[in-house]
Design an enzyme around this catalytic site. Structure first.
Site, PDB file in Angstrom:
ATOM      1  N   ARG A 120       4.427  10.342   6.809  1.00  0.00           N
ATOM      2  CA  ARG A 120       5.857   9.244   6.308  1.00  0.00           C
ATOM      3  C   ARG A 120       5.346   9.510   5.356  1.00  0.00           C
ATOM      4  NH1 ARG A 120       6.416   4.944  11.297  1.00  0.00           N
ATOM      5  NH2 ARG A 120       6.969   6.061  12.885  1.00  0.00           N
ATOM      6  N   ASP A 127      17.613  -5.978   8.811  1.00  0.00           N
ATOM      7  CA  ASP A 127      16.290  -5.610   8.503  1.00  0.00           C
ATOM      8  C   ASP A 127      15.994  -4.543   6.902  1.00  0.00           C
ATOM      9  OD1 ASP A 127      15.732  -3.172  10.901  1.00  0.00           O
ATOM     10  OD2 ASP A 127      14.863  -2.419   9.027  1.00  0.00           O
TER      11      ASP A 127
HETATM   12  C1  LIG Z   1      11.953  -0.106  16.455  1.00  0.00           C
HETATM   13  S1  LIG Z   1      12.897  -0.910  15.339  1.00  0.00           S
HETATM   14  C2  LIG Z   1      13.788  -1.797  16.930  1.00  0.00           C
HETATM   15  C3  LIG Z   1      15.492  -1.440  16.923  1.00  0.00           C
HETATM   16  C4  LIG Z   1      15.956  -2.654  17.263  1.00  0.00           C
HETATM   17  N1  LIG Z   1      15.867  -3.548  17.918  1.00  0.00           N
HETATM   18  C5  LIG Z   1      16.323  -1.953  18.813  1.00  0.00           C
HETATM   19  O1  LIG Z   1      15.147  -2.448  19.788  1.00  0.00           O
HETATM   20  O2  LIG Z   1      16.323  -0.981  19.342  1.00  0.00           O
HETATM   21  C6  LIG Z   1      12.285  -1.956  14.454  1.00  0.00           C
HETATM   22  C7  LIG Z   1      13.255  -1.691  13.298  1.00  0.00           C
HETATM   23  O3  LIG Z   1      12.265  -3.725  13.019  1.00  0.00           O
HETATM   24  C8  LIG Z   1      12.044  -3.084  11.611  1.00  0.00           C
HETATM   25  N2  LIG Z   1      11.137  -4.446  10.549  1.00  0.00           N
HETATM   26  C9  LIG Z   1       9.613  -3.566  10.284  1.00  0.00           C
HETATM   27  N3  LIG Z   1       9.498  -4.695   9.644  1.00  0.00           N
HETATM   28  C10 LIG Z   1      10.298  -5.985   9.575  1.00  0.00           C
HETATM   29  C11 LIG Z   1      10.369  -6.551   8.865  1.00  0.00           C
HETATM   30  N4  LIG Z   1       9.244  -7.257   8.439  1.00  0.00           N
HETATM   31  N5  LIG Z   1      11.825  -7.650   8.737  1.00  0.00           N
HETATM   32  C12 LIG Z   1      12.302  -6.797   9.083  1.00  0.00           C
HETATM   33  N6  LIG Z   1      12.281  -6.132  10.273  1.00  0.00           N
HETATM   34  C13 LIG Z   1      11.912  -4.852  10.182  1.00  0.00           C
HETATM   35  C14 LIG Z   1      12.111  -2.173  11.196  1.00  0.00           C
HETATM   36  O4  LIG Z   1      12.226  -1.319  10.269  1.00  0.00           O
HETATM   37  C15 LIG Z   1      12.746  -1.048  12.162  1.00  0.00           C
HETATM   38  O5  LIG Z   1      13.783  -0.842  11.927  1.00  0.00           O
END
Ligand SMILES: C[S@@+](CC[C@H](N)C(=O)[O-])C[C@H]1O[C@@H](n2cnc3c(N)ncnc32)[C@H](O)[C@@H]1O
Length: 287
Positions: free
Chosen positions: A49, A159
């Site tokens: 990454r 996000d």
């Molecule tokens: C695996 S995706 C989940 C997307 C959706 N909620 C789903 O379940 O399909 C996880 C997301 O969490 C976000 N994320 C990670 N750490 C975070 C933080 N500290 N605050 C906000 N978003 C965060 C990532 O950027 C990513 O887009």
């Protein structure tokens, strides 16, 4: 190229592992800025990454990137680092049971209550990734709302990842994603063709949504209350302490009788006095 120069130059495709120290340094930075725990065995994934940032900055190795991150000039690189390490996997109507619960058990009640008072309905998708989750919420809500204009329904989608938010806000996806949707939800998720093989979510759904950057471990500007909070498939990246702190804040923002949806492999770090499990990863905020 001289023999020495050839030995010094990075070979195309050469894989240079992250040293233990650099891996620890990156893991600490990411934890401090995003709450995401990167475990030691994720070295290859992390290196892969970071390669994106190495290339974008014109550097030659992840070691050089780590050295750059240690300089004062690197402050503006932190959001890019976070964008690079987040996992954004998602899908329309992923974990379908939450959308069924929203459609059958939550929205009819909220519409009956709020419709009489031209009230507000607020839903928050708190780790919205590339938008599939909040657009699925919008499609479900639009179907429930029909042409009613006696309620003010809005969906906040947030996000930490600014790259993915841009993509989400554009609302453009490969058309084939929609062909694979279950037949019953397909008509709700309305799209228009924008290019060969690409479609855009229609304005009628997009206007229910607003996308904003929000880091779950930092201060939140909203005062709530929310009727429903989606926090799915992001808790898996956090430790117990981070999850517990975020949950307390969710409870503070949830209306009594409101719902919190977690991801399929997630649960509360410990029972919460104000959250009652009422279905598969569905929690109700008690009065
Ligand atoms: C695996 S995706 C989940 C997307 C959706 N909620 C789903 O379940 O399909 C996880 C997301 O969490 C976000 N994320 C990670 N750490 C975070 C933080 N500290 N605050 C906000 N978003 C965060 C990532 O950027 C990513 O887009």
């Amino acid at each position: 190229m001289s023999r020495n120069a050839a030995l010094l130059a990075p070979q195309a495709g050469a894989e240079v592992t992250l040293t233990r120290d650099d891996m620890g340094f990156i893991a600490r930075l990411v934890y401090e800025h995003a709450g995401i725990v990167i475990r030691e065995h994720k070295e290859a994934m992390t290196r892969g990454r970071l390669a994106r940032r190495v290339k974008a900055l014109g550097l030659t190795s992840v070691a050089e990137y780590c050295a750059f991150l240690k300089t004062a000039a690197a402050e503006s690189e932190i959001p890019e680092l976070i964008n690079a390490v987040t996992t954004n996997h998602t899908a329309f109507f992923r974990e379908r049971h939450h959308f069924d619960h929203l459609r059958k058990d939550v929205l009819p009640r909220l519409l009956a209550e709020r419709g009489q008072r031209r009230g507000r309905i607020r839903i928050w998708s708190s780790a919205s990734s590339s938008g599939e989750e909040p657009y699925s919420i919008a499609a479900t809500a639009r179907d429930a709302l029909g042409s009613r204009s006696d309620v003010d329904l809005k969906i906040l989608a947030t996000d930490i990842d600014t790259d993915i938010l841009e993509k989400a806000d554009a609302g453009i996806y490969p058309a084939e994603l929609f062909d694979r949707l279950p037949a019953d939800v397909r008509p709700w998720l309305k799209v228009e063709t924008v290019g060969r093989g690409e479609v855009r979510i229609v304005d009628d759904l997009r206007r229910l949504l607003s996308f904003k950057r929000l880091n779950l471990i930092e201060a939140w500007p909203m005062s709530g209350p929310f009727d429903v909070i989606f926090c799915r498939n992001v808790f898996i990246y956090f430790d117990t302490q981070t999850k517990a702190a975020i949950l307390d804040r969710f409870v503070g923002l949830l209306a009594p009788g409101g719902f919190l949806y977690l991801g399929h492999s997630e649960s509360l770090p410990q029972p919460h006095p104000k959250l009652r499990l009422i279905g598969r990863t569905i929690y109700e905020r008690t009065p």
